[in-house]
Scaffold this motif. Structure first.
Motif, PDB file in Angstrom:
ATOM      1  N   ASN A  25       0.800  -1.215   0.000  1.00 35.30           N
ATOM      2  CA  ASN A  25       0.000   0.000   0.000  1.00 35.30           C
ATOM      3  C   ASN A  25       0.838   1.272   0.000  1.00 35.30           C
ATOM      4  OD1 ASN A  25      -2.459  -1.309  -0.022  1.00 35.30           O
ATOM      5  ND2 ASN A  25      -2.539  -1.471   2.193  1.00 35.30           N
ATOM      6  N   ASP A  26       2.166   1.142  -0.013  1.00 30.15           N
ATOM      7  CA  ASP A  26       3.015   2.328   0.039  1.00 30.15           C
ATOM      8  C   ASP A  26       3.252   2.877  -1.363  1.00 30.15           C
ATOM      9  OD1 ASP A  26       4.706   4.392   0.651  1.00 30.15           O
ATOM     10  OD2 ASP A  26       6.359   3.131   1.307  1.00 30.15           O
ATOM     11  N   GLY A  27       2.333   3.733  -1.786  1.00 21.13           N
ATOM     12  CA  GLY A  27       2.472   4.398  -3.071  1.00 21.13           C
ATOM     13  C   GLY A  27       2.896   5.840  -2.918  1.00 21.13           C
ATOM     14  N   GLY A  28       3.286   6.209  -1.698  1.00 22.74           N
ATOM     15  CA  GLY A  28       3.761   7.557  -1.464  1.00 22.74           C
ATOM     16  C   GLY A  28       2.717   8.440  -0.815  1.00 22.74           C
ATOM     17  N   PHE A  29       3.049   9.719  -0.748  1.00 22.82           N
ATOM     18  CA  PHE A  29       2.165  10.683  -0.098  1.00 22.82           C
ATOM     19  C   PHE A  29       2.391  12.061  -0.685  1.00 22.82           C
ATOM     20  CE2 PHE A  29       6.105  10.925   2.266  1.00 22.82           C
ATOM     21  CZ  PHE A  29       6.254  12.278   2.539  1.00 22.82           C
ATOM     22  N   SER A  30       1.489  12.957  -0.354  1.00 18.85           N
ATOM     23  CA  SER A  30       1.662  14.357  -0.731  1.00 18.85           C
ATOM     24  C   SER A  30       1.185  15.246   0.411  1.00 18.85           C
ATOM     25  CB  SER A  30       0.906  14.687  -2.021  1.00 18.85           C
ATOM     26  OG  SER A  30      -0.477  14.487  -1.843  1.00 18.85           O
ATOM     27  N   VAL A  31       1.759  16.428   0.463  1.00 13.74           N
ATOM     28  CA  VAL A  31       1.423  17.438   1.471  1.00 13.74           C
ATOM     29  C   VAL A  31       1.198  18.747   0.729  1.00 13.74           C
ATOM     30  CG1 VAL A  31       2.259  18.714   3.483  1.00 13.74           C
ATOM     31  CG2 VAL A  31       2.865  16.312   3.207  1.00 13.74           C
TER      32      VAL A  31
END
Length: 173
Positions: A25-31
């Motif tokens: 499930n680790d497809g990244g993130f954004s802020v």
């Protein structure tokens, strides 16, 4: 305390792994920091499908400190290359967005920083890393911890908001 939804982003950061990680499930993130002082954190699965979003109401001082930092770095930001790539396949890619400037793509920033001393690519990477660290330090003071590969918050300082109706976010607690 209510906040209206804003579409104007003054800062953004996105982390996207390019190789499979331990967690599927680790497809990244954004802020994203909006001009109404809402900081939005979203995370994705490996197919880039959204998994969730948390929003935080930061005090206006966080945005104002960030904008002052941008202003004091305007000289080099205007001439910074939009894309900095490795000579090999990167483990992840970062996108750094600063209002008023093009989106900056950085492949595996710590590796780029290891370019030889006095190399243009290494110099630019180290300058961007220091800038990102300064931004992170501002948010950390307000309970939000952004790193190149992660995001967390100090629940003693800041808590997520919840949706209070269409387009309205309300602070929890």
């Amino acid at each position: 305390m209510q906040y209206t939804q804003s579409n104007h982003v003054v800062f953004s950061y996105s982390y996207t792994p390019t190789v499979p990680r331990i967690s599927p499930n680790d497809g990244g993130f954004s802020v994203n920091l909006y001009d109404n002082d809402i900081l939005e954190f979203s995370w994705r699965d490996t197919s880039s499908a959204p998994l969730g979003t948390q929003c935080f109401a930061l005090p206006p001082a966080a945005r104002m400190r960030y904008l002052a930092l941008v202003q004091s770095n305007a000289g080099w930001l205007a001439s910074f290359p939009q894309c900095m790539r490795l000579d090999r396949e990167p483990r992840y890619t970062s996108f750094i967005g600063v209002d008023g400037y093009p989106l900056f793509l950085m492949e595996e920033l710590p590796q780029l920083m290891q370019c030889p001393f006095r190399s243009i690519r290494g110099h630019y990477a180290r300058v961007m890393y220091n800038f990102f660290e300064d931004i992170s330090s501002i948010f950390y003071h307000f309970g939000v911890n952004i790193t190149l590969e992660g995001f967390s918050w100090d629940a003693n300082i800041v808590t997520p908001m919840h949706m209070a109706g269409p387009g309205i976010r309300q602070k929890i607690g």
